[in-house]
Design a protein around this motif. Structure first.
Motif, mmCIF file in Angstrom:
data_model
loop_
_atom_site.group_PDB
_atom_site.id
_atom_site.type_symbol
_atom_site.label_atom_id
_atom_site.label_comp_id
_atom_site.label_asym_id
_atom_site.label_seq_id
_atom_site.Cartn_x
_atom_site.Cartn_y
_atom_site.Cartn_z
ATOM 1 N N UNK A 152 104.940 87.848 -0.292
ATOM 2 C CA UNK A 152 104.544 89.040 -1.042
ATOM 3 C C UNK A 152 103.440 88.744 -2.048
ATOM 4 N N UNK A 153 103.429 87.531 -2.577
ATOM 5 C CA UNK A 153 102.349 87.145 -3.477
ATOM 6 C C UNK A 153 101.017 87.135 -2.725
ATOM 7 N N UNK A 154 101.073 86.666 -1.469
ATOM 8 C CA UNK A 154 99.865 86.683 -0.644
ATOM 9 C C UNK A 154 99.393 88.109 -0.413
ATOM 10 N N UNK A 155 100.351 89.024 -0.168
ATOM 11 C CA UNK A 155 100.007 90.432 0.015
ATOM 12 C C UNK A 155 99.360 91.000 -1.238
ATOM 13 N N UNK A 156 99.927 90.663 -2.405
ATOM 14 C CA UNK A 156 99.376 91.156 -3.662
ATOM 15 C C UNK A 156 97.951 90.646 -3.871
ATOM 16 N N UNK A 157 97.719 89.382 -3.518
ATOM 17 C CA UNK A 157 96.363 88.827 -3.652
ATOM 18 C C UNK A 157 95.397 89.528 -2.702
ATOM 19 N N UNK A 158 95.865 89.823 -1.483
ATOM 20 C CA UNK A 158 95.013 90.529 -0.529
ATOM 21 C C UNK A 158 94.662 91.930 -1.032
ATOM 22 N N UNK A 159 95.670 92.606 -1.596
ATOM 23 C CA UNK A 159 95.434 93.941 -2.148
ATOM 24 C C UNK A 159 94.395 93.876 -3.264
ATOM 25 N N UNK A 160 94.569 92.906 -4.134
ATOM 26 C CA UNK A 160 93.641 92.763 -5.255
ATOM 27 C C UNK A 160 92.220 92.539 -4.746
ATOM 28 N N UNK A 161 92.086 91.723 -3.740
ATOM 29 C CA UNK A 161 90.757 91.454 -3.182
ATOM 30 C C UNK A 161 90.142 92.710 -2.576
ATOM 31 N N UNK A 162 90.953 93.463 -1.822
ATOM 32 C CA UNK A 162 90.414 94.658 -1.178
ATOM 33 C C UNK A 162 90.065 95.726 -2.210
ATOM 34 N N UNK A 163 90.859 95.843 -3.263
ATOM 35 C CA UNK A 163 90.549 96.823 -4.304
ATOM 36 C C UNK A 163 89.274 96.430 -5.044
ATOM 37 N N UNK A 164 89.159 95.125 -5.329
ATOM 38 C CA UNK A 164 87.954 94.645 -6.012
ATOM 39 C C UNK A 164 86.710 94.960 -5.177
ATOM 40 N N UNK A 165 86.811 94.749 -3.878
ATOM 41 C CA UNK A 165 85.694 95.055 -2.979
ATOM 42 C C UNK A 165 85.398 96.555 -2.968
ATOM 43 N N UNK A 166 86.453 97.364 -2.954
ATOM 44 C CA UNK A 166 86.270 98.821 -2.924
ATOM 45 C C UNK A 166 85.549 99.317 -4.175
ATOM 46 N N UNK A 167 85.956 98.829 -5.343
ATOM 47 C CA UNK A 167 85.301 99.237 -6.582
ATOM 48 C C UNK A 167 83.843 98.753 -6.603
ATOM 49 N N UNK A 168 83.625 97.546 -6.137
ATOM 50 C CA UNK A 168 82.260 97.013 -6.136
ATOM 51 C C UNK A 168 81.353 97.839 -5.234
ATOM 52 N N UNK A 169 81.832 98.188 -4.045
ATOM 53 C CA UNK A 169 81.021 98.979 -3.117
ATOM 54 C C UNK A 169 80.748 100.379 -3.665
ATOM 55 N N UNK A 170 81.735 100.940 -4.363
ATOM 56 C CA UNK A 170 81.566 102.290 -4.910
ATOM 57 C C UNK A 170 80.531 102.312 -6.025
ATOM 58 N N UNK A 171 80.580 101.302 -6.886
ATOM 59 C CA UNK A 171 79.759 101.327 -8.104
ATOM 60 C C UNK A 171 78.420 100.615 -7.962
ATOM 61 N N UNK A 172 78.352 99.683 -7.018
ATOM 62 C CA UNK A 172 77.147 98.868 -6.932
ATOM 63 C C UNK A 172 77.238 97.621 -7.781
ATOM 64 N N UNK A 173 78.350 97.471 -8.514
ATOM 65 C CA UNK A 173 78.579 96.253 -9.276
ATOM 66 C C UNK A 173 78.997 95.148 -8.313
ATOM 67 N N UNK A 174 78.812 93.920 -8.714
ATOM 68 C CA UNK A 174 79.266 92.810 -7.877
ATOM 69 C C UNK A 174 80.768 92.625 -8.056
ATOM 70 N N UNK A 175 81.404 91.956 -7.085
ATOM 71 C CA UNK A 175 82.836 91.701 -7.208
ATOM 72 C C UNK A 175 83.126 90.804 -8.399
ATOM 73 N N UNK A 176 82.205 89.900 -8.707
ATOM 74 C CA UNK A 176 82.380 89.035 -9.881
ATOM 75 C C UNK A 176 82.377 89.868 -11.163
ATOM 76 N N UNK A 177 81.537 90.898 -11.195
ATOM 77 C CA UNK A 177 81.493 91.773 -12.380
ATOM 78 C C UNK A 177 82.786 92.572 -12.514
#
Length: 384
Positions: A152-177
């Motif tokens: 489940x920790x792996x699932x949570x990390x995957x979710x976090x990664x996908x959400x980070x990517x989604x916000x970055x694509x929406x805003x134009x910010x980098x995932x690091x930002x």
């Protein structure tokens, strides 16, 4: 963006895209979700905590089926929520994605947590001028043995990664930002800031009505800026013409100008009141100093009549100063004054100066026991 929403549900991992107690808050702010046809558009409204979606799912899906069957393709989506379950928000998003047309989003006073993620499926998203937008990392409660926890920790990390990517694509910010921002905790943005950073596309000129319940919801979410409920003066301004006249404003003054003038007038009134209080305090201090000096230094009056003299000096400092200045120091009563201080016959023609010179003790007694007679002497003294 739409293809990145997660469709996984696991009983062992409850992930709420929020830092508050979803279960407890949902009792006070239950999920309310509706869908209905409005002309050629499907209007979908989501408010409250995204929790126990199963209670509304069947009816909501039925409503969606009917609207799509009628040929409607476009959607207007209203969101006013503190967030809740990531998975339930995803299921709601999947239902909305069934429409083949444009999804136009509108945000109320609060678009937070899983609510902010729902906003990502919209082609355009407009927020109320006084609205607040919040996003942060997915949060989870994991239970089970070590294998379950690791999975489940792996699932949570995957979710976090996908959400980070989604916000970055929406805003134009980098995932690091995005990572740098949300790694510090909840990221709260005003509607204007959310637009400037690319999370939404526009800000409405209208303000969302803020109720006491809405304020309590902001508090429960830990919002750093709690909105203020609009007062009756702001929302209705029934007495605007009267206010305009009293404040001497132009007839076409806006509500904002009226409120600014009221605020300024209130501030000035407070300053005047404070000045008056300071002047009154200073006057009383001067009166007390004058009388105390007459008692202790000049020996013109006795301490037992101090309060009467202070009151008189407070009401008329200049007049009392003149009286005390003209008074001689208290002398011991002489035998020829028939009792030294007791009013005697034959004094009906005595003036204030006579009493001050011949029997100041009697004058003091008169001030206490017969203030009317003293007032008459005082008036004759100052008007002669």
């Amino acid at each position: 963006m739409k293809n990145r929403l997660i469709s996984i549900v696991t009983a062992a991992l409850f992930i709420a895209f929020s830092g508050f107690d979803v279960v407890a808050m949902s009792k006070d702010y239950p999920l309310q979700i509706t869908a209905e046809a409005k002309g050629t558009t499907a209007e979908i409204r989501i408010s409250g905590v995204i929790h126990q979606w199963q209670n509304s799912a069947a009816e909501f899906k039925k409503q969606i089926d009917g609207i799509i069957a009628s040929g409607i393709k476009d959607v207007t989506l209203y969101i006013n929520t503190p967030g809740g379950s990531v998975f339930e928000a995803n299921e709601i998003a999947n239902e909305i994605k069934r429409f083949s047309g444009t999804v136009t989003g509108y945000g109320g006073a609060l678009v937070a947590s899983a609510g902010s993620y729902l906003a990502l499926i919209c082609d355009t998203f407009e927020m109320a001028e006084n609205g607040q937008y919040m996003y942060h990392k997915p949060m989870g409660m994991i239970s089970g043995n070590e294998d379950a926890i690791e999975s489940n920790l792996k699932l949570l990390k995957n979710l976090t990664k996908q959400y980070r990517t989604a916000y970055a694509e929406k805003t134009g910010l980098s995932e690091d930002e995005i990572e740098a921002k949300w790694s510090k905790g909840d990221v709260w943005l005003s509607a204007k800031e959310a637009m400037e950073q690319g999370f939404i596309t526009s800000v409405s000129s209208k303000k969302e009505k803020v109720t006491e319940d809405q304020k309590a919801l902001f508090v429960a979410c830990g919002a750093p800026n709690i909105p203020i409920e609009k007062s009756k003066t702001e929302t209705k301004m029934k007495n605007r013409n009267e206010l305009i006249a009293k404040l001497k404003l132009p007839a076409d003054a806006t509500d904002e100008q009226i409120l600014a003038a009221v605020s300024q007038a209130t501030e000035k009134a407070g300053q005047v009141e404070g000045l008056q209080e300071a002047q009154a305090t200073a006057l009383k201090e001067q009166a007390e100093t004058l009388v105390d000096n007459a008692i202790t230094q000049e020996k013109k009056i006795t301490a037992d009549v101090r309060d009467q003299w202070v009151k008189m000096a407070t009401n008329d400092l200049a007049g009392t100063t003149a009286i005390l200045k003209a008074m001689p120091a208290i002398a011991k009563p002489s035998a020829g004054l028939e009792g030294g201080g007791t009013p005697q016959a034959g004094r009906d023609k005595w003036t204030l100066e006579d009493y001050q010179a011949k029997d100041p003790a009697a004058l003091e007694k008169m001030i206490v026991e017969d203030p009317a007679a003293f007032a008459k002497l005082e008036e004759e003294y100052f008007n002669k």
